[in-house]
Design a protein around this motif. Sequence first.
Motif, PDB file in Angstrom:
ATOM      1  N   TRP A  17      43.844  26.899  36.748  1.00 50.33           N
ATOM      2  CA  TRP A  17      43.062  26.240  35.953  1.00 50.33           C
ATOM      3  C   TRP A  17      41.339  26.752  36.337  1.00 50.33           C
ATOM      4  N   GLY A  18      41.029  26.785  37.391  1.00 53.93           N
ATOM      5  CA  GLY A  18      39.524  27.093  37.705  1.00 53.93           C
ATOM      6  C   GLY A  18      39.376  28.470  37.290  1.00 53.93           C
ATOM      7  N   PRO A  19      39.971  29.509  37.379  1.00 54.14           N
ATOM      8  CA  PRO A  19      39.513  30.815  36.774  1.00 54.14           C
ATOM      9  C   PRO A  19      39.576  30.902  35.293  1.00 54.14           C
ATOM     10  N   ALA A  20      40.602  30.023  34.748  1.00 51.93           N
ATOM     11  CA  ALA A  20      40.798  30.059  33.271  1.00 51.93           C
ATOM     12  C   ALA A  20      39.507  29.223  32.461  1.00 51.93           C
ATOM     13  N   LEU A  21      39.096  28.169  33.219  1.00 49.60           N
ATOM     14  CA  LEU A  21      38.137  27.454  32.624  1.00 49.60           C
ATOM     15  C   LEU A  21      36.749  28.119  32.771  1.00 49.60           C
ATOM     16  N   ASN A  23      36.128  31.349  33.049  1.00 43.88           N
ATOM     17  CA  ASN A  23      36.092  32.503  32.405  1.00 43.88           C
ATOM     18  C   ASN A  23      35.951  32.080  30.807  1.00 43.88           C
ATOM     19  N   LEU A  24      36.545  31.088  30.310  1.00 41.23           N
ATOM     20  CA  LEU A  24      36.184  30.386  29.069  1.00 41.23           C
ATOM     21  C   LEU A  24      34.936  29.952  29.009  1.00 41.23           C
ATOM     22  N   GLY A  25      34.385  29.351  30.235  1.00 39.87           N
ATOM     23  CA  GLY A  25      32.978  29.146  30.012  1.00 39.87           C
ATOM     24  C   GLY A  25      32.029  30.290  30.073  1.00 39.87           C
ATOM     25  N   LEU A  26      32.074  31.516  30.517  1.00 39.05           N
ATOM     26  CA  LEU A  26      31.584  32.645  30.428  1.00 39.05           C
ATOM     27  C   LEU A  26      31.533  33.286  28.953  1.00 39.05           C
ATOM     28  N   TRP A 101      41.609  35.685  39.276  1.00 40.24           N
ATOM     29  CA  TRP A 101      40.247  35.696  38.596  1.00 40.24           C
ATOM     30  C   TRP A 101      40.190  36.776  37.475  1.00 40.24           C
ATOM     31  N   LEU A 102      40.374  37.990  37.860  1.00 40.44           N
ATOM     32  CA  LEU A 102      40.267  39.285  37.188  1.00 40.44           C
ATOM     33  C   LEU A 102      41.536  39.064  36.065  1.00 40.44           C
ATOM     34  N   GLY A 103      42.549  38.488  36.340  1.00 41.03           N
ATOM     35  CA  GLY A 103      43.627  38.196  35.152  1.00 41.03           C
ATOM     36  C   GLY A 103      43.122  37.274  34.122  1.00 41.03           C
ATOM     37  N   ALA A 104      42.201  36.235  34.567  1.00 35.71           N
ATOM     38  CA  ALA A 104      41.664  35.167  33.685  1.00 35.71           C
ATOM     39  C   ALA A 104      40.442  35.828  32.824  1.00 35.71           C
ATOM     40  N   ALA A 105      39.929  36.771  33.261  1.00 37.42           N
ATOM     41  CA  ALA A 105      38.876  37.554  32.421  1.00 37.42           C
ATOM     42  C   ALA A 105      39.011  38.118  31.252  1.00 37.42           C
TER      43      ALA A 105
END
Length: 122
Positions: A17-21, A23-26, A101-105
Motif C-alpha cells: 500500500w505504501g509504494p502504491a499510494l 507512486n499514485l501521489g507522484l 517500490w519499482l513495481g509500483a512505479a
Amino acid sequence: MTDAYAGRKGGARSDLWGPALANLGLGVPAMVPFYLAWWLLTEYMPMDCALARPTNCNYDTLENEFFFTVALMVTGPLTLTQVIVIDVALPLWHRRRLAAWLGAAALIPVPFVVCLALASLV
C-alpha cells in the motif's frame, strides 16, 4: 538473518500500500510533463510546415512549441529526480524492498491516463 517484515501484521500484502499510494501521489505532479510530452507528440509532431505550400500547418502551434519544449525540459528532469529519490533512494536508505517500490512505479502515469480518458468523454 532476521526479516524486518516478519513482525508486521498483514504480511507482504499490506507492505504494497505504501509504494502504491506514494507512486499514485507522484503521478499527480507528473501529469505536467506527461501533458507537455503528449502535446508535443500529438499537436506539434504531425504538422507539416516544411513544404512550399503547407496544408497541415497551424501557426499558433508553432508559436507555442518553444514554451512547451522548455517547460518539458524543466519539469521532466524534476519529476524524474522525484521518482529516483522516492522509488530508489528512500527504500534503500530505510532498507525496504526495492522491488515493491519499482513495481509500483508503473502506477505513476495512472492519474494522467484517467484525466485523459475523462477529457475524451467531454
